[in-house]
Design a protein around this motif. Structure first.
Motif, mmCIF file in Angstrom:
data_model
loop_
_atom_site.group_PDB
_atom_site.id
_atom_site.type_symbol
_atom_site.label_atom_id
_atom_site.label_comp_id
_atom_site.label_asym_id
_atom_site.label_seq_id
_atom_site.Cartn_x
_atom_site.Cartn_y
_atom_site.Cartn_z
ATOM 1 N N PRO A 147 -6.041 2.041 34.152
ATOM 2 C CA PRO A 147 -5.770 1.863 35.588
ATOM 3 C C PRO A 147 -4.538 2.590 36.112
ATOM 4 C CG PRO A 147 -6.409 -0.216 34.600
ATOM 5 C CD PRO A 147 -6.258 0.748 33.467
ATOM 6 N N ALA A 148 -3.408 2.505 35.398
ATOM 7 C CA ALA A 148 -2.174 3.111 35.899
ATOM 8 C C ALA A 148 -2.299 4.626 36.014
ATOM 9 C CB ALA A 148 -1.001 2.741 35.000
ATOM 10 N N ASN A 149 -2.846 5.273 34.990
ATOM 11 C CA ASN A 149 -2.958 6.729 35.017
ATOM 12 C C ASN A 149 -4.136 7.218 35.861
ATOM 13 O OD1 ASN A 149 -0.626 7.318 33.627
ATOM 14 N ND2 ASN A 149 -1.608 7.252 31.630
ATOM 15 N N THR A 150 -5.144 6.367 36.040
ATOM 16 C CA THR A 150 -6.217 6.708 36.977
ATOM 17 C C THR A 150 -5.631 6.804 38.381
ATOM 18 O OG1 THR A 150 -7.913 5.578 35.663
ATOM 19 C CG2 THR A 150 -8.422 5.969 37.970
ATOM 20 N N ALA A 151 -4.895 5.779 38.771
ATOM 21 C CA ALA A 151 -4.274 5.752 40.097
ATOM 22 C C ALA A 151 -3.299 6.911 40.279
ATOM 23 C CB ALA A 151 -3.561 4.418 40.304
ATOM 24 N N ARG A 152 -2.516 7.165 39.252
ATOM 25 C CA ARG A 152 -1.542 8.255 39.321
ATOM 26 C C ARG A 152 -2.255 9.596 39.516
ATOM 27 N NH1 ARG A 152 3.142 9.348 34.719
ATOM 28 N NH2 ARG A 152 4.116 11.179 35.725
ATOM 29 N N GLY A 153 -3.348 9.800 38.791
ATOM 30 C CA GLY A 153 -4.107 11.041 38.914
ATOM 31 C C GLY A 153 -4.718 11.208 40.296
ATOM 32 N N LEU A 154 -5.226 10.114 40.862
ATOM 33 C CA LEU A 154 -5.825 10.178 42.197
ATOM 34 C C LEU A 154 -4.774 10.492 43.261
ATOM 35 C CD1 LEU A 154 -8.288 7.158 41.926
ATOM 36 C CD2 LEU A 154 -8.893 9.590 41.983
ATOM 37 N N LEU A 155 -3.588 9.928 43.104
ATOM 38 C CA LEU A 155 -2.500 10.252 44.033
ATOM 39 C C LEU A 155 -2.113 11.729 43.947
ATOM 40 C CD1 LEU A 155 -0.269 7.083 43.556
ATOM 41 C CD2 LEU A 155 -1.323 7.819 45.712
ATOM 42 N N LEU A 156 -2.176 12.262 42.731
ATOM 43 C CA LEU A 156 -1.864 13.680 42.551
ATOM 44 C C LEU A 156 -2.922 14.558 43.223
ATOM 45 C CD1 LEU A 156 -0.113 15.886 41.321
ATOM 46 C CD2 LEU A 156 -1.353 15.606 39.170
ATOM 47 N N LEU A 157 -4.196 14.176 43.092
ATOM 48 C CA LEU A 157 -5.274 14.927 43.760
ATOM 49 C C LEU A 157 -5.116 14.871 45.272
ATOM 50 C CD1 LEU A 157 -8.315 13.820 41.565
ATOM 51 C CD2 LEU A 157 -7.239 16.081 41.572
ATOM 52 N N GLN A 158 -4.683 13.723 45.777
ATOM 53 C CA GLN A 158 -4.450 13.611 47.225
ATOM 54 C C GLN A 158 -3.293 14.514 47.645
ATOM 55 O OE1 GLN A 158 -4.507 9.968 50.111
ATOM 56 N NE2 GLN A 158 -2.479 9.931 49.145
#
Length: 288
Positions: A147-158
């Motif tokens: 969960p933590a790195n999924t969210a972090r990755g999505l924020l990076l894509l944004q």
């Protein structure tokens, strides 16, 4: 005569007990506890193993009065569980957001941060494209399955302009919180540690720097886009963590000061070419 002899023996016993108690008391006073000189076991992952092995052997650790043993792990969840149950005293691998997500999922094995260490930018990597503008419609993105790195990755894509997230998005949100996906990106969940190995078979791969370094990748040079180090990325700052009951352990807290020692930092900066950005902040900075 027997009574006198018995009294003498009894006084000898009392004397020995008093001497031992005094010696024990001196040990407590000089070492901060009967186990004051006990070795601290630090569990860590990937390149941080080398960092802590260097720290353990350093004269700075000796001057701080710390004996450190480093244990290498490959599974972050197993490392956190070993820390929670006392097999490992302190661990050094996770971001503040990862720690928060772990505690949310493990109510009976809570951990606490001792202090901050560094921030490693997460990067978007590709063997097929040189810049974000080249990413085609329908590209597949490999993203971490925790969960933590999924969210972090999505924020990076944004941040890279590839997606837009809902206002309700938080530190443990997943792909269901994507509000707009104009390039119709497809997501493939992977184990964090396999990032460098799937580069050749996937359009884009989101990789944290600890794992990138194990694949001989430098986030500042090899990624096509990476996190900026600023207030928006404070949840990604790495911390030293321990079992919650040990959060105020003075000896463990010495490890935070030791990590930020100028000589230690010079070695880390040279070894990892500036990809581990030193962050010396109070925990209150993260908790705001």
């Amino acid at each position: 005569m027997r009574k006198k002899r018995g009294r003498k023996i009894w006084w000898w016993v009392i004397g020995i007990v008093v001497v031992l108690a005094a010696a024990f008391g001196l040990g407590v006073a000089s070492n901060g506890g009967p186990l004051g000189n006990k070795e601290i076991t630090i569990g860590t992952i990937g390149p941080d193993v080398q960092v802590w092995q260097h720290i353990a052997k350093s004269k700075e650790a000796k001057q701080a009065g710390l004996k450190i043993r480093v244990k290498d792990f490959t599974d972050p969840v197993a490392l956190n569980k070993a820390t929670a149950n006392g097999q490992i005293d302190v661990n050094a691998f996770q971001s503040w957001s990862y720690l928060q997500a772990y505690n949310k999922e493990n109510k009976n094995g809570q951990l606490a941060a001792l202090g901050t260490t560094y921030l490693e930018p997460m990067g978007i990597y590709s063997d097929r494209y040189k810049k974000i503008s080249q990413v085609p419609d329908g590209a597949t993105v490999a993203i971490a399955n925790n969960p933590a790195n999924t969210a972090r990755g999505l924020l990076l894509l944004q941040s890279a302009g590839l997606i837009k997230l809902k206002k309700s998005f938080n530190a443990t949100s997943g792909t269901n919180e994507i509000a707009a996906n104009p390039k119709h990106l497809k997501f493939k969940e992977i184990d964090d540690t396999t990032g460098p190995r799937v580069l050749k078979s996937t359009d884009l791969v989101l990789i944290g720097n600890t794992i990138a370094l194990t694949g001989h990748l430098n986030v500042l040079k090899d990624s096509i886009y990476h996190e900026k180090v600023d207030q928006s990325t404070k949840n990604n700052i790495n911390v030293l963590a321990t079992a919650k009951k040990n959060r105020n352990n003075a000896r463990y807290k010495k490890l935070v000061t030791l990590y930020h020692n100028q000589k230690i930092q010079q070695w880390i900066n040279k070894k990892y070419q500036g990809t581990k950005v030193n962050v010396q902040k109070p925990l209150s900075y993260l908790e705001k």
